[in-house]
Design a protein around this motif. Structure first.
Motif, PDB file in Angstrom:
ATOM      1  N   ARG A 185     -26.771  52.670  55.160  1.00 46.30           N
ATOM      2  CA  ARG A 185     -25.692  53.106  56.049  1.00 46.30           C
ATOM      3  C   ARG A 185     -26.240  53.972  57.181  1.00 46.30           C
ATOM      4  O   ARG A 185     -25.848  53.843  58.340  1.00 46.30           O
ATOM      5  CB  ARG A 185     -24.666  53.902  55.229  1.00 46.30           C
ATOM      6  CG  ARG A 185     -23.318  54.133  55.874  1.00 46.30           C
ATOM      7  CD  ARG A 185     -22.433  55.038  55.028  1.00 46.30           C
ATOM      8  NE  ARG A 185     -22.926  56.401  54.964  1.00 46.30           N
ATOM      9  CZ  ARG A 185     -22.759  57.311  55.921  1.00 46.30           C
ATOM     10  NH1 ARG A 185     -22.101  57.013  57.017  1.00 46.30           N
ATOM     11  NH2 ARG A 185     -23.255  58.529  55.772  1.00 46.30           N
ATOM     12  N   ARG A 186     -27.183  54.856  56.833  1.00 51.38           N
ATOM     13  CA  ARG A 186     -27.655  55.841  57.802  1.00 51.38           C
ATOM     14  C   ARG A 186     -28.641  55.261  58.814  1.00 51.38           C
ATOM     15  O   ARG A 186     -28.662  55.669  59.976  1.00 51.38           O
ATOM     16  CB  ARG A 186     -28.312  57.013  57.064  1.00 51.38           C
ATOM     17  CG  ARG A 186     -27.315  57.860  56.279  1.00 51.38           C
ATOM     18  CD  ARG A 186     -26.489  58.730  57.198  1.00 51.38           C
ATOM     19  NE  ARG A 186     -27.339  59.646  57.924  1.00 51.38           N
ATOM     20  CZ  ARG A 186     -27.844  60.754  57.400  1.00 51.38           C
ATOM     21  NH1 ARG A 186     -27.540  61.112  56.176  1.00 51.38           N
ATOM     22  NH2 ARG A 186     -28.634  61.517  58.127  1.00 51.38           N
ATOM     23  N   PHE A 187     -29.494  54.354  58.372  1.00 48.26           N
ATOM     24  CA  PHE A 187     -30.568  53.878  59.247  1.00 48.26           C
ATOM     25  C   PHE A 187     -30.371  52.433  59.690  1.00 48.26           C
ATOM     26  O   PHE A 187     -31.167  51.921  60.461  1.00 48.26           O
ATOM     27  CB  PHE A 187     -31.923  54.016  58.543  1.00 48.26           C
ATOM     28  CG  PHE A 187     -32.326  55.440  58.243  1.00 48.26           C
ATOM     29  CD1 PHE A 187     -32.981  56.202  59.205  1.00 48.26           C
ATOM     30  CD2 PHE A 187     -32.059  56.009  57.015  1.00 48.26           C
ATOM     31  CE1 PHE A 187     -33.371  57.510  58.937  1.00 48.26           C
ATOM     32  CE2 PHE A 187     -32.437  57.318  56.733  1.00 48.26           C
ATOM     33  CZ  PHE A 187     -33.093  58.070  57.696  1.00 48.26           C
ATOM     34  N   GLN A 216     -28.007  52.452  49.228  1.00 51.32           N
ATOM     35  CA  GLN A 216     -26.792  52.194  50.019  1.00 51.32           C
ATOM     36  C   GLN A 216     -26.633  53.243  51.123  1.00 51.32           C
ATOM     37  O   GLN A 216     -26.251  52.930  52.255  1.00 51.32           O
ATOM     38  CB  GLN A 216     -25.557  52.216  49.106  1.00 51.32           C
ATOM     39  CG  GLN A 216     -25.411  50.962  48.244  1.00 51.32           C
ATOM     40  CD  GLN A 216     -24.248  51.066  47.259  1.00 51.32           C
ATOM     41  OE1 GLN A 216     -23.756  52.151  46.968  1.00 51.32           O
ATOM     42  NE2 GLN A 216     -23.830  49.926  46.722  1.00 51.32           N
ATOM     43  N   GLU A 217     -26.918  54.507  50.785  1.00 61.06           N
ATOM     44  CA  GLU A 217     -26.766  55.574  51.774  1.00 61.06           C
ATOM     45  C   GLU A 217     -27.814  55.424  52.886  1.00 61.06           C
ATOM     46  O   GLU A 217     -27.514  55.598  54.066  1.00 61.06           O
ATOM     47  CB  GLU A 217     -26.878  56.944  51.086  1.00 61.06           C
ATOM     48  CG  GLU A 217     -26.778  58.151  52.008  1.00 61.06           C
ATOM     49  CD  GLU A 217     -25.442  58.284  52.729  1.00 61.06           C
ATOM     50  OE1 GLU A 217     -24.475  57.599  52.358  1.00 61.06           O
ATOM     51  OE2 GLU A 217     -25.382  59.071  53.708  1.00 61.06           O
TER      52      GLU A 217
END
Lengths: 301, 301
Positions: free
Chosen positions: A31-33, A27-28
């Motif tokens: 979100r980041r890429f 999930q992170e």
């Protein structure tokens, strides 16, 4: 997972049986890429169907990574990993599809030949089935996949430097993933733990013993009125997941703990999971069955 | 450093005195996110000049992070961190400028009040000046900066989950940065190590003792013909870096090691670095001086 050179729109495939630590990391990264993530309903293949076809049918043209467990932590299903990997590696998309394996439940249980499995990244922890010290594990990186996995955390043990000490790149081999000063005694502890298991028998022998014990436990659970196992076939490794009708699973787990019977709840699917190692005793399985039977019959009250 | 939400074109400021582990990580983040990196020549302020002005003058409109050490590992210079942080926090650019501190050489040496320093991220290791176990350290995150630092590695200890165990976000406090099963005995080991130092005196007393000893060593080194200290003023903490004319530094370090005098070479600037802790003995400083004097006089041959 951070080590892949993610671009917006890349696709990552998960299964619906992964641990929440894996999902949170995905999930992170999403979100980041700005990557696309989808989840294939692998749990449907627990008692039939073909997991290889299921996974292959969920690959997309822009899939770069498939992240899955070798042994599913919730249902105990063992994936035919070599076939899954072959299906991913022969997929014709924009990228080579890399396979990252959560081996938390398989290392120390299955006899493994990583070069034959051909998984790109195979990550395990030492404190579970190896019974090693907490806080140390390992990551196998297939040499052909190494260039696709840059180190995330860098340190003096993994970098090359020039005459002034300035970093110039990564060490050519797997040492690039080693960071800096570490808890080295844990490495020795894990090595000793593994050596101890090898004294108890070959990996094949230990695996067969585990299977025979989990089969034994499964048979008795299935025979208990009010208990149903998630699997309709005997378990393939040491995890045995079951449901108990008319009982609160957390309360049952707690009262089993008071009898020194350590099992745990799983939230999805809602069940209790028992672990059988090769050194578990039949009498311990019997005692688990007996205490559950007493609970079901309300004899305790 | 991975936890910042990097966008292409963001600026990260380093100094020319950072450890190559930091530089390697910055290089990888630069490659992965397309950020701009520049290095300010902080080493020029070792014997004069103003490090705060130097750093402030290198901030750019798109600077998001300044990464520097509290005590420079190569020259031993102690930065006026509160002033550096204030200069960064009052910089008027597109983003709030966050300050990440490599505290490897300062924690266990300087009396610290992190809430007064106001550094956003302050990262230390326990095995250096605390003499704690290898493989454990700590990261302080200023509460106001927490939202700018997402966890990189995720695990069950740091995430919140819904009723089915699916991750829904991060724990509200610093626990979000804790991962999963860890080498917990190391935490106890580090706590005990710190407690032991506190028995030896207040942080202020210990720091003064360290300073007085490093001052003592520095004075004797300066008085040795053929030896020059990098600093023209006495050291501010425990690191004393010096150069020896006409000697190979690596060879000298090796022969000192045979006499149980443990110092190390630094490649940039090319020097030898001695460490003086509060519990170092004056007699040990004397012996280091004596052996170097013998080497310089060629009495050994």
């Amino acid at each position: 997972m951070w080590g892949m050179d993610w671009r917006a729109g890349d696709h990552l495939l998960l299964t619906d049986c992964e641990h929440h630590s894996i999902i949170a990391t995905v999930q992170e990264i999403q979100r980041r890429f700005g990557i696309a993530v989808s989840t294939c309903p692998l749990s449907k293949t627990l008692n039939g169907g073909n997991p290889v076809e299921m996974i292959a049918s969920h690959l997309q043209p822009n899939t770069r990574l498939v992240a899955l467990s070798h042994i599913l932590w919730n249902t105990g299903q063992v994936l035919p990993l070599a076939e899954v990997v072959a299906a991913c590696h022969t997929h014709s998309g924009h990228y080579p599809v890399r396979v990252l394996v959560d081996a938390a439940q398989s290392v120390g249980v299955l006899p493994l030949k990583l070069d034959e499995l051909q998984a790109d990244f195979y990550a395990f922890t030492g404190h579970k089935w190896w019974c090693g010290p907490e806080g140390v594990g390992g990551l196998y990186v297939r040499p052909e996949a190494r260039d696709d996995l840059h180190p995330t955390f860098a340190g003096w043990r993994g970098v090359t430097t020039d005459a002034t000490g300035h970093p110039t790149g990564w060490k050519p081999d797997g040492q690039r993933y080693e960071v800096a000063t570490s808890a080295f005694p844990l490495f020795t502890g894990l090595r000793e733990a593994i050596a101890l298991h090898h004294q108890a028998g070959t990996p094949q022998d230990r695996y067969q013993r585990t299977q025979s014990l989990s089969h034994y436990l499964w048979q008795q659970l299935v025979a208990l009125p009010g208990v149903s196992c998630l699997r309709t076939q005997p378990p393939e490794a040491g995890l045995v997941s079951f449901q108990v009708r008319g009982q609160s699973h957390p309360q049952l787990v707690q009262s089993l703990e008071k009898e020194n019977l350590l099992v745990r709840t799983i939230l999805n699917p809602n069940c209790i999971r028992a672990c059988v190692h090769y050194f578990t005793l039949e009498s311990e399985c019997d005692r688990l069955i007996e205490v559950i039977r007493q609970k079901l019959e309300g004899r305790e009250n």
